[in-house]
Design an enzyme around this catalytic site. Structure first.
Site, PDB file in Angstrom:
ATOM      1  N   CYS A 156      10.088   9.218  41.528  1.00 32.33           N
ATOM      2  CA  CYS A 156      10.478   7.913  40.970  1.00 32.33           C
ATOM      3  C   CYS A 156      10.780   6.868  42.035  1.00 32.33           C
ATOM      4  CB  CYS A 156      11.711   8.073  40.081  1.00 32.33           C
ATOM      5  SG  CYS A 156      11.308   8.897  38.563  1.00 32.33           S
TER       6      CYS A 156
HETATM    7  N1  CO8 Z   1      15.490  15.084  18.989  1.00 33.41           N
HETATM    8  C1  CO8 Z   1      16.652  15.520  18.450  1.00 33.41           C
HETATM    9  N2  CO8 Z   1      17.565  16.220  19.139  1.00 33.41           N
HETATM   10  C2  CO8 Z   1      17.301  16.500  20.437  1.00 33.41           C
HETATM   11  C3  CO8 Z   1      16.114  16.078  21.038  1.00 33.41           C
HETATM   12  C4  CO8 Z   1      15.183  15.351  20.276  1.00 33.41           C
HETATM   13  N3  CO8 Z   1      14.028  14.913  20.788  1.00 33.41           N
HETATM   14  N4  CO8 Z   1      16.111  16.483  22.346  1.00 33.41           N
HETATM   15  C5  CO8 Z   1      17.261  17.142  22.520  1.00 33.41           C
HETATM   16  N5  CO8 Z   1      17.983  17.164  21.387  1.00 33.41           N
HETATM   17  C6  CO8 Z   1      19.287  17.798  21.151  1.00 33.41           C
HETATM   18  C7  CO8 Z   1      19.574  18.865  22.206  1.00 33.41           C
HETATM   19  O1  CO8 Z   1      18.986  20.086  21.852  1.00 33.41           O
HETATM   20  C8  CO8 Z   1      21.074  18.912  22.177  1.00 33.41           C
HETATM   21  O2  CO8 Z   1      21.496  19.691  21.096  1.00 33.41           O
HETATM   22  P1  CO8 Z   1      22.785  20.640  21.243  1.00 33.41           P
HETATM   23  O3  CO8 Z   1      23.911  19.702  21.528  1.00 33.41           O
HETATM   24  O4  CO8 Z   1      22.847  21.295  19.922  1.00 33.41           O
HETATM   25  O5  CO8 Z   1      22.490  21.543  22.375  1.00 33.41           O
HETATM   26  C9  CO8 Z   1      21.467  17.461  21.905  1.00 33.41           C
HETATM   27  O6  CO8 Z   1      20.325  16.856  21.314  1.00 33.41           O
HETATM   28  C10 CO8 Z   1      21.841  16.727  23.155  1.00 33.41           C
HETATM   29  O7  CO8 Z   1      20.817  16.946  24.143  1.00 33.41           O
HETATM   30  P2  CO8 Z   1      20.974  16.503  25.647  1.00 33.41           P
HETATM   31  O8  CO8 Z   1      22.310  16.920  26.159  1.00 33.41           O
HETATM   32  O9  CO8 Z   1      19.764  16.962  26.418  1.00 33.41           O
HETATM   33  O10 CO8 Z   1      20.910  14.923  25.442  1.00 33.41           O
HETATM   34  P3  CO8 Z   1      21.350  13.804  26.438  1.00 33.41           P
HETATM   35  O11 CO8 Z   1      22.311  12.945  25.745  1.00 33.41           O
HETATM   36  O12 CO8 Z   1      21.715  14.302  27.796  1.00 33.41           O
HETATM   37  O13 CO8 Z   1      19.997  12.947  26.616  1.00 33.41           O
HETATM   38  C11 CO8 Z   1      18.311  12.632  28.300  1.00 33.41           C
HETATM   39  C12 CO8 Z   1      18.859  13.542  27.224  1.00 33.41           C
HETATM   40  C13 CO8 Z   1      17.795  11.359  27.655  1.00 33.41           C
HETATM   41  C14 CO8 Z   1      17.162  13.346  29.009  1.00 33.41           C
HETATM   42  C15 CO8 Z   1      19.416  12.265  29.319  1.00 33.41           C
HETATM   43  O14 CO8 Z   1      20.076  13.421  29.756  1.00 33.41           O
HETATM   44  C16 CO8 Z   1      18.906  11.534  30.530  1.00 33.41           C
HETATM   45  O15 CO8 Z   1      18.317  10.481  30.446  1.00 33.41           O
HETATM   46  N6  CO8 Z   1      19.182  12.053  31.736  1.00 33.41           N
HETATM   47  C17 CO8 Z   1      18.752  11.442  32.970  1.00 33.41           C
HETATM   48  C18 CO8 Z   1      17.360  11.834  33.189  1.00 33.41           C
HETATM   49  C19 CO8 Z   1      16.754  11.146  34.364  1.00 33.41           C
HETATM   50  O16 CO8 Z   1      17.084  10.077  34.765  1.00 33.41           O
HETATM   51  N7  CO8 Z   1      15.782  11.820  34.900  1.00 33.41           N
HETATM   52  C20 CO8 Z   1      14.982  11.288  35.876  1.00 33.41           C
HETATM   53  C21 CO8 Z   1      13.621  11.726  35.521  1.00 33.41           C
HETATM   54  S1  CO8 Z   1      12.408  10.699  36.155  1.00 33.41           S
HETATM   55  C22 CO8 Z   1      11.930  11.282  37.671  1.00 33.41           C
HETATM   56  O17 CO8 Z   1      12.660  11.732  38.450  1.00 33.41           O
HETATM   57  C23 CO8 Z   1      10.476  11.207  37.942  1.00 33.41           C
HETATM   58  C24 CO8 Z   1       9.894  12.559  37.869  1.00 33.41           C
HETATM   59  C25 CO8 Z   1       8.428  12.474  38.033  1.00 33.41           C
HETATM   60  C26 CO8 Z   1       7.753  11.855  36.843  1.00 33.41           C
HETATM   61  C27 CO8 Z   1       7.371  12.873  35.840  1.00 33.41           C
HETATM   62  C28 CO8 Z   1       6.416  12.285  34.823  1.00 33.41           C
HETATM   63  C29 CO8 Z   1       6.135  13.249  33.706  1.00 33.41           C
END
Ligand code: CO8
Length: 374
Positions: A156
């Site tokens: 990123c």
């Molecule tokens: N629909 C409904 N429920 C869901 C879904 C969904 N799609 N997905 C997860 N849930 C559920 C989970 O199972 C979980 O349930 P439970 O509590 O029962 O276990 C609950 O919702 C909460 O899940 P999370 O804790 O995972 O949810 P978050 O509030 O943490 O949100 C995010 C998830 C949006 C991923 C968040 O954690 C986030 O944005 N984190 C930061 C991520 C970030 O910035 N990453 C950088 C990545 S980019 C990068 O580095 C580039 C990489 C190279 C590019 C790759 C291209 C492919």
């Protein structure tokens, strides 16, 4: 020493859009099929059932409403669940080069420059479609730029690290003008069958034209300084690569061949690193948070950006001070902060300061302090 400036940016936006509702409908159809096909194992407790996704969760967790992609047909087909991109011959422009070309042409137009004025092309992206020849050299040939070109990958932070590389070369005099271009086909390495991440990414290409201040023809942004930081983490990882076939399970499509992350950990660990990074960067330049007109942040998550904006400015940012584009584009990896900059920088007053900041896999953080000059 020469003063580097950004004199043009360009954004290539793929025509096809996938809304959250479309995405969720196809994912849920895929999950239902999967659960029906594996009903016995699920009943026996040897396989986990796939839960449904939801648009409400996606908006609440990330702020994303839609994403642009190079191909939506394959992504939305529950039997395919990845983009379908046609095989190109070696005589045709590669898909990344084609996306890059569009963005570069727009950046050159904005700066009033010709390709011949450019003597460096850097293709900086999270994934490059082949090992060699460098896509950057193909872009160099297609555009007709002189000098040299190379690819680089800092996930990123590829764009900001590319801007630092180009700025340093311009300062030192080894190049006069550089295009830093970020063709991101995130749809190709996203696991669309995993509800935890299937909503996160989109495709786009951005280009940034940097040159010596004395060569700039119109309004521009001086690159006051840049700062890059890396710190190893496995919390965002992709294990695909050229050694794949040499391994015991060979060409098998393993989950870790696509994008993997522990999103919660990334969220918690990266936030403090980024706000500290920006604050220490501007402090070293004698700039106070209140002196900043704008923050153009990496576009991964709205809550993350809200937090960083508040931490850096010491207050809730005013509307427009920290523009987001992720609602329309989703996370486009290295291109996100450049889209925000490209679309939300014309109104900065003469002498106004702003910071482009990216963060992501590596971990990697890159910041670019800019000053507007009319
Ligand atoms: N629909 C409904 N429920 C869901 C879904 C969904 N799609 N997905 C997860 N849930 C559920 C989970 O199972 C979980 O349930 P439970 O509590 O029962 O276990 C609950 O919702 C909460 O899940 P999370 O804790 O995972 O949810 P978050 O509030 O943490 O949100 C995010 C998830 C949006 C991923 C968040 O954690 C986030 O944005 N984190 C930061 C991520 C970030 O910035 N990453 C950088 C990545 S980019 C990068 O580095 C580039 C990489 C190279 C590019 C790759 C291209 C492919």
């Amino acid at each position: 020493m020469y003063q580097p400036v950004i004199s043009g940016t360009g954004v290539f936006t793929p025509r096809e859009i996938i809304t959250n509702d479309e995405l969720v409908e196809s994912f849920n159809a895929y999950a239902d099929r999967y659960n029906a096909e594996h009903a016995d194992e699920i009943a026996a407790g040897t396989l986990a059932e796939k839960a449904h996704s939801s648009s409400e969760f996606i908006v609440a967790a990330s702020g994303i409403h839609q994403r642009h992609v190079m191909d939506k047909t394959g992504v939305l087909d529950p039997e395919v669940m990845h983009p379908l991109l046609r095989q190109r011959s070696d005589e045709e422009p590669s898909i990344m080069a084609e996306m890059a070309l569009d963005a570069c042409t727009k950046a050159l137009q904005q700066a009033g420059k010709d390709a011949a004025d450019v003597d460096l092309v850097i293709v900086a992206a999270s994934n490059i479609e082949r090992a060699y020849p460098a896509v950057a050299i193909e872009v160099q040939q297609l555009l007709g730029t002189s000098g040299f070109a190379f690819d680089m990958n800092v996930a990123c932070s590829s764009a900001t690290f590319g801007i630092q590389t180009a700025s340093d070369m311009i300062r030192a005099g080894s190049v006069r003008s550089a295009l830093v271009v970020n063709p991101e086909i995130c749809s190709g390495h996203l696991e669309w069958r995993d509800r935890d991440c299937h909503f996160i990414f989109g495709d786009v290409a951005t280009a940034t034209l940097l040159e010596r201040k004395e060569d700039a023809k119109g309004p521009h942004f001086e690159v006051v300084s840049t700062r890059c930081l890396t710190q190893f983490s496995n919390n965002i990882r992709n294990n695909n690569g050229f050694l794949r076939r040499s391994r015991p399970d060979g060409m098998k499509d393993r989950r870790d061949m696509q994008f993997m992350q522990n999103g919660r950990k990334v969220f918690k660990e990266v936030l403090p690193i980024v706000s500290k990074h920006i604050l220490s960067h501007i402090e070293s330049e004698g700039v106070k948070p209140d002196d900043l007109s704008r923050l153009w942040l990496h576009q991964a998550n709205k809550a993350m950006n809200d937090f960083i904006g508040k931490k850096v400015l010491g207050r809730v940012p005013e509307p427009g001070e920290q523009p987001n584009i992720l609602q329309d584009y989703a996370n486009t990896s290295s291109a996100g902060s450049i889209i925000a900059f490209s679309k939300h920088s014309d109104d900065i007053p003469d002498g106004g300061l702003g910071v482009i900041c990216s963060f992501g896999a590596g971990y990697s953080v890159g910041s670019v302090l800019l000053k507007r000059c009319s």
